[in-house]
Motif scaffolding. Sequence first.
Motif, PDB file in Angstrom:
ATOM      1  N   MET A  50      -0.537   9.643 -26.074  1.00  0.00           N
ATOM      2  CA  MET A  50      -0.401   8.388 -26.817  1.00  0.00           C
ATOM      3  C   MET A  50       1.066   7.948 -26.902  1.00  0.00           C
ATOM      4  SD  MET A  50      -3.523   7.569 -27.619  1.00  0.00           S
ATOM      5  CE  MET A  50      -3.683   6.475 -29.033  1.00  0.00           C
ATOM      6  N   GLY A  51       1.928   8.692 -26.300  1.00  0.00           N
ATOM      7  CA  GLY A  51       3.359   8.382 -26.380  1.00  0.00           C
ATOM      8  C   GLY A  51       4.046   9.288 -27.382  1.00  0.00           C
ATOM      9  N   ASN A  52       3.421   9.448 -28.550  1.00  0.00           N
ATOM     10  CA  ASN A  52       4.026  10.297 -29.588  1.00  0.00           C
ATOM     11  C   ASN A  52       3.242  11.585 -29.816  1.00  0.00           C
ATOM     12  OD1 ASN A  52       1.797   9.170 -30.694  1.00  0.00           O
ATOM     13  ND2 ASN A  52       2.743   8.554 -32.626  1.00  0.00           N
ATOM     14  N   ARG A  53       2.097  11.745 -29.154  1.00  0.00           N
ATOM     15  CA  ARG A  53       1.348  13.012 -29.251  1.00  0.00           C
ATOM     16  C   ARG A  53       0.417  13.154 -28.054  1.00  0.00           C
ATOM     17  NH1 ARG A  53      -0.512  12.035 -34.962  1.00  0.00           N
ATOM     18  NH2 ARG A  53      -1.211  14.196 -34.935  1.00  0.00           N
ATOM     19  N   LEU A  54       0.130  14.407 -27.733  1.00  0.00           N
ATOM     20  CA  LEU A  54      -0.735  14.714 -26.594  1.00  0.00           C
ATOM     21  C   LEU A  54      -2.055  15.266 -27.142  1.00  0.00           C
ATOM     22  CD1 LEU A  54      -0.603  14.683 -23.466  1.00  0.00           C
ATOM     23  CD2 LEU A  54       0.132  17.069 -23.571  1.00  0.00           C
ATOM     24  N   ILE A  55      -3.147  14.588 -26.810  1.00  0.00           N
ATOM     25  CA  ILE A  55      -4.445  14.910 -27.409  1.00  0.00           C
ATOM     26  C   ILE A  55      -5.416  15.341 -26.314  1.00  0.00           C
ATOM     27  CG2 ILE A  55      -6.329  14.018 -28.833  1.00  0.00           C
ATOM     28  CD1 ILE A  55      -4.393  11.645 -29.528  1.00  0.00           C
TER      29      ILE A  55
END
Length: 329
Positions: free
Chosen positions: A106-111
């Motif tokens: 998401m740009g700020n976290r990897l899910i």
Amino acid sequence: MIDDLNPTRRNLLIGAAALASASGLAAGTSPALARAPFARTQPAYFYRFPLGKAQVTMVSDGTLALGKPSDTMKGMSEAEIAQALTDNFLPTDSVVLEQNIAIVNMGNRLIMFDSGMGFSKAFGTTTGRLMRSLGEARIRPEQIDDIIITHAHIDHIGGLATERGRRLFPNATIHISKVDHDFWTDEAKLSDRTLGLFVRHARANLLPYRDRIKWVTGGQEVVPGVQAVNAPGHSVGHTIYLIESDGKKLAFTGDVTHHQILLTERPRTEFAYDSDPKQAVDTRLRVFDMLSKDRIPMLAFHFPWPGHGYLGRTGPETFRFFPAPMAIG
Ligand SMILES: [Zn+2]
């Protein structure tokens, strides 16, 4: 014919024939020799495409063979199943599912969404490829911030921990429905003949994260850009997820449908592993209605790789899966 050739060419041909028979490649038993031998490698099992300002990487846990179709697909006769599979150029002896795991940056976290079979070989040896696929995609397990789970069945939570109970994703928070978690980790079900295997693996993979679990609730945001939607039936707390970035949507649909023909073109077919098959059918029709009406692309966990496409309505209660074209960006 050979006698007509000049001596030099004739000797060359005789020499080549002698060489072929000496190496066991007698005429008639060997394939023509191309400039390259048959290759023994395959491309990496990942696929990457953009979603608004986010990036989706599909990674595979490998194929999962369910066996004889009529053992798992209920409500269609054996002849109807065989006809539907034949009409769609699919084998009739076994239903083979993919396991399409989504990783969304998401740009700020990897899910990561779901995790495959892990160390279990209950459905054969082709499963359990997640770590290799992540490596091919250059994603390290410690980079994953969140793992969002549709339900606690063996092929969705299996890849979270080792057989000895070590967490494979040391920095990840697990997000799962509490109802589903509690049902499938319930110690009292360990001795159940049909549920026991699933419960054992849910406990092996989820309990090591017991201090890193957050409960998801339908209708609520799990992390920014990911909304949970209740989709019970296949499992008591089965939940699907709407992912959104910069106005672009994508639905991770878990096990709302396992098969692009038998449970999609015929959505009233019931699936043997459903906790509540009637409720699963109602959920399937409701989710299909939403996806087709709103033209939301889906990631179907068990559809042919990579499971990315659209559902179109073809009748009052019939649908068709349209694979999305490659979208590399
Ligand atoms: Zn599944």
